[in-house]
Design an enzyme around this catalytic site. Structure first.
Site, PDB file in Angstrom:
ATOM      1  CB  CYS A   2      -0.947   0.050   1.181  1.00 48.41           C
ATOM      2  SG  CYS A   2      -2.095  -1.317   1.323  1.00 48.41           S
ATOM      3  NE  ARG A  27       4.553   1.591   0.505  1.00 49.73           N
ATOM      4  CZ  ARG A  27       5.227   1.749   1.640  1.00 49.73           C
ATOM      5  NH1 ARG A  27       6.460   2.223   1.616  1.00 49.73           N
ATOM      6  NH2 ARG A  27       4.687   1.437   2.795  1.00 49.73           N
ATOM      7  CD1 TRP A  74      -0.320  -6.090  -2.622  1.00 46.40           C
ATOM      8  CD2 TRP A  74      -0.835  -6.835  -0.583  1.00 46.40           C
ATOM      9  NE1 TRP A  74       0.095  -7.398  -2.544  1.00 46.40           N
ATOM     10  CE2 TRP A  74      -0.222  -7.882  -1.301  1.00 46.40           C
ATOM     11  CE3 TRP A  74      -1.255  -7.080   0.723  1.00 46.40           C
ATOM     12  CZ2 TRP A  74      -0.004  -9.146  -0.752  1.00 46.40           C
ATOM     13  CZ3 TRP A  74      -1.047  -8.340   1.268  1.00 46.40           C
ATOM     14  CH2 TRP A  74      -0.423  -9.357   0.535  1.00 46.40           C
ATOM     15  CG  ASN A  98      -0.497   2.355   3.696  1.00 46.28           C
ATOM     16  OD1 ASN A  98      -1.391   2.354   2.863  1.00 46.28           O
ATOM     17  ND2 ASN A  98       0.682   2.891   3.476  1.00 46.28           N
ATOM     18  N   GLY A  99      -2.203  -0.790   6.516  1.00 50.08           N
ATOM     19  CA  GLY A  99      -2.172  -1.606   7.716  1.00 50.08           C
ATOM     20  C   GLY A  99      -3.447  -2.405   7.890  1.00 50.08           C
ATOM     21  CD  GLU A 478      17.277 -14.614  -3.068  1.00 49.16           C
ATOM     22  OE1 GLU A 478      17.139 -13.585  -3.758  1.00 49.16           O
ATOM     23  OE2 GLU A 478      16.510 -14.901  -2.126  1.00 49.16           O
ATOM     24  CE  LYS A 482      15.484 -12.058  -5.731  1.00 45.69           C
ATOM     25  NZ  LYS A 482      14.742 -12.421  -4.511  1.00 45.69           N
ATOM     26  CD  GLU A 485      10.659 -12.928  -5.259  1.00 50.29           C
ATOM     27  OE1 GLU A 485       9.915 -12.694  -4.290  1.00 50.29           O
ATOM     28  OE2 GLU A 485      11.856 -12.642  -5.260  1.00 50.29           O
ATOM     29  CG  HIS A 501      17.517 -37.570   3.527  1.00 54.52           C
ATOM     30  ND1 HIS A 501      17.511 -38.537   4.511  1.00 54.52           N
ATOM     31  CD2 HIS A 501      18.818 -37.329   3.241  1.00 54.52           C
ATOM     32  CE1 HIS A 501      18.751 -38.847   4.826  1.00 54.52           C
ATOM     33  NE2 HIS A 501      19.560 -38.135   4.070  1.00 54.52           N
ATOM     34  CE  LYS A 601      12.244  -3.783  -2.944  1.00 53.17           C
ATOM     35  NZ  LYS A 601      13.061  -4.828  -3.553  1.00 53.17           N
TER      36      LYS A 601
END
Length: 606
Positions: A2, A27, A74, A98-99, A478, A482, A485, A501, A601
């Site tokens: 947001c 964001r 968002w 926001n929140g 990582e 990447k 996403e 395993h 973000k």
């Protein structure tokens, strides 16, 4: 996630708010809107999707006024839709938020019982309806806003705009960041300083529990008790506002190629003039440290995984790595000889900040590794170590990750010296090795055309595995993150030794396996795992140096020759091909690289 913008200006504010919201696109958001005051009357425009949809709407149906608020949403409570988009309005007040308001159902039920009619599915509408009730009861705008804030539970940044009050904005924060901008006969608010450029570079960051009353001629800030307080005005360097793609198609591409430069900047901050010693700010003391707790989320969490190897080997400190969202709810016992390192690109990550406050309450020393030096996490730490990556707009972290690694490596060296586990000669060697990373990274990034060709085949897969040993294991995690996403391909990272395993059951001719393996002391074991994959018709992409490829290139599907490097810096170097592979795979699939679906973000709520 947001974004909030508010302007008391001297010109038409809708275009200015729209441009400011564009600077907050990084964001993450799914809808947007603007409310303004024109001749004292509230008006608003809202749309679903990207800001271009709001821009088109404003062309077809303009909105006027010199005072206004804007928002990129968002979705949390309620699906993305025009009716759920902010600003929300009830009666003579409009609000952006926001929140998350945790007690919104209780407030909603209370207000509905009194006759309030709700039009959205959001938690935010409870805020605006509550404020409207207080206004109808005869309270002034400030009194109504304060009465509203007193009823809210949760984390939020809020901005209130009132009909008939063209020279008034009220802003408040609790748990979510909010900045106030100072202008010449103008005043501004924004979720961060980037939103306010180029409107002003004079910014005050509201502290926890603050609320501010803005007019064009004055800004008054009150603390959580309602007492007027002075907060510092910070002049934000103009270079911190720079956020242009230049010749690149995407911000992510630009930011990947900035890595040699920004890592050089980070090294210049922490390496001595003689380039043989790490110099960190006073106040970071590892000499009596009995336990090191590293806390982060997402990509920063994987940076901590790499740093665990460094701290344990170089400084002989036992290290625990914690997912911030889980850490504080366990209520782990800590002591005064515990050092907590909190890693966050934005410095506003809600879970990481909550974990920091828990460690503070337990008496631990707090060290922050952040990109935003003025962020809440930086301000609440004993020592803040900036990573100096500059603004990172792409949602998928690239240069912030490698700068985090660079600073954490420097910190591990300093810790080893403080504890007497690292001599001067070895420190000088490691520092020299670090100083060689920018050049090595430039060579790795030059492999982009080859990686783009590999990505053409990777883009056809539905499932991909990444394997690595030692410090390459966090890089495998990582690399998988990447890829998933931004390309939306299912990918998982594993320690190579874990292959038998469970994950080996997934291997067949349709599953590419990316092996990150420089020719270090663990290389032979990695090769054995790779052979197990190929024996089951798995398609191996081997990323190694010349010695590694010479020893194990036979039978692989694709290979990529990396520059040879010291194992100490291999995690920083091998981040580049993992990033580029994800990027070019996403480009092949035509996804929104810089703003992937459902992601933000900066995650500023739990």
């Amino acid at each position: 996630m947001c974004g909030i913008v508010g302007i008391l200006g001297s010109h038409e504010v809708a275009p200015l708010i729209l441009e400011a919201l564009k600077r907050l696109e990084y964001r993450g958001y799914d809808s947007a809107g603007i409310a303004t005051l024109s001749d004292g009357h509230l008006d608003r425009r809202r749309s679903v999707g990207k800001l271009v949809a709001l821009s088109d709407l404003l062309v077809r149906n303009p909105i006027r006024g010199h005072s206004g608020i804007g928002h990129t949403r968002w979705a949390t409570h309620g699906a993305p839709s025009e009716r759920n988009a902010h600003p929300h309005r009830a009666g003579t007040v409009a609000v952006v938020h926001n929140g998350i308001i945790e007690n919104f159902r209780e407030l909603r039920d209370e207000l509905a019982a009194e006759g309030s009619v709700f039009e959205t599915d959001t938690d935010t509408e409870a805020v605006v309806q509550l404020c409207d009730r207080e206004l109808r009861a005869g309270k002034t705008p400030l009194e109504a806003a304060r009465a509203t804030l007193a009823r809210l539970e949760g984390a939020f940044a809020l901005a209130f705009l009132f009909e008939g009050e063209e020279d008034l904005l009220i802003a408040a924060r609790r748990g979510s960041p909010l900045a106030v901008g100072h202008g010449d006969g103008e005043a501004f608010i924004g979720s961060d300083a980037l939103a306010l450029a180029p409107l002003t570079n004079r910014v005050t960051y509201l502290e926890e529990g603050d609320h501010a009353v803005l007019t064009r001629d004055s800004i008054t800030i009150y603390d959580a008790t309602g007492k007027p307080v002075r907060r510092e005005i910070v002049e934000v360097p103009i270079e911190n506002f720079f956020a242009e793609k230049g010749p690149y198609k995407h911000f992510m591409a630009k930011e990947m190629h900035e890595q040699p430069t920004v890592i050089s900047d980070a090294l210049a901050r922490y390496v001595s003039d003689g380039r043989d010693r790490i110099e960190i700010p006073p106040g970071v003391d590892f000499s009596r440290c009995e336990r090191l707790v590293m806390v982060a989320c997402g990509t920063a969490y994987y940076a901590c995984h790499v740093a665990k190897y460094w701290f344990e080997r170089l400084a002989r400190i036992p290290v625990e790595i914690e997912v911030a969202s889980e850490f504080r709810y366990r209520e782990p016992p800590l002591g005064h000889n515990t050092v907590g390192i909190f890693v966050s690109q934005s410095g506003e990550t809600a879970d990481t900040l909550a974990a920091l406050r828990y460690v503070r309450g337990e008496g631990g020393q707090i060290v922050a590794v952040v990109n935003v030096e003025t962020s809440t996490i930086a301000r609440e730490s004993d020592v803040a170590l900036p990573i100096l990556a500059g603004p990172e707009i792409g949602v998928a972290s690239t240069k912030a990750f490698t700068c985090q690694l660079t600073v954490l490596a420097s910190l591990a060296i300093a810790a080893g010296r403080q504890r007497g586990t690292l001599g001067a000669a070895e420190e000088a060697r490691l520092v020299a090795t670090l100083c060689g990373v920018p050049g090595l990274l430039a060579r790795a990034l030059a492999l982009e055309p080859q990686i783009a060709e590999i990505a053409k085949d990777i883009a056809k897969a539905r499932d991909i595995l990444f394997l690595g040993r030692g410090t390459m294991y966090p890089l495998a995690l990582e690399g998988a993150l990447k890829l998933k996403e931004i390309s939306y391909i299912h990918a998982e990272g594993y320690a190579s030794g874990e292959l038998k395993h469970g994950p080996i059951a997934l291997i067949d001719e349709d599953v590419p396996v990316v092996v990150l393996s420089p020719s270090d002391g663990l290389f032979d074991k990695a090769v054995s795992n790779m052979q197990e994959v190929m024996a089951r018709d798995g398609k191996v992409v081997l990323i190694s140096d010349s010695a590694g490829l010479a020893a194990a290139n036979h039978g692989v599907w694709h290979s990529l020759q990396m520059p040879a490097c010291d194992p100490f810096v291999a995690p920083i170097l091998y981040a580049a091909p993992a990033q580029l592979l994800a990027y070019h795979t996403a480009v092949q699939k035509g996804t929104d690289v810089d703003q992937p679906r459902n992601l933000a973000k900066s995650v500023t709520v739990e």
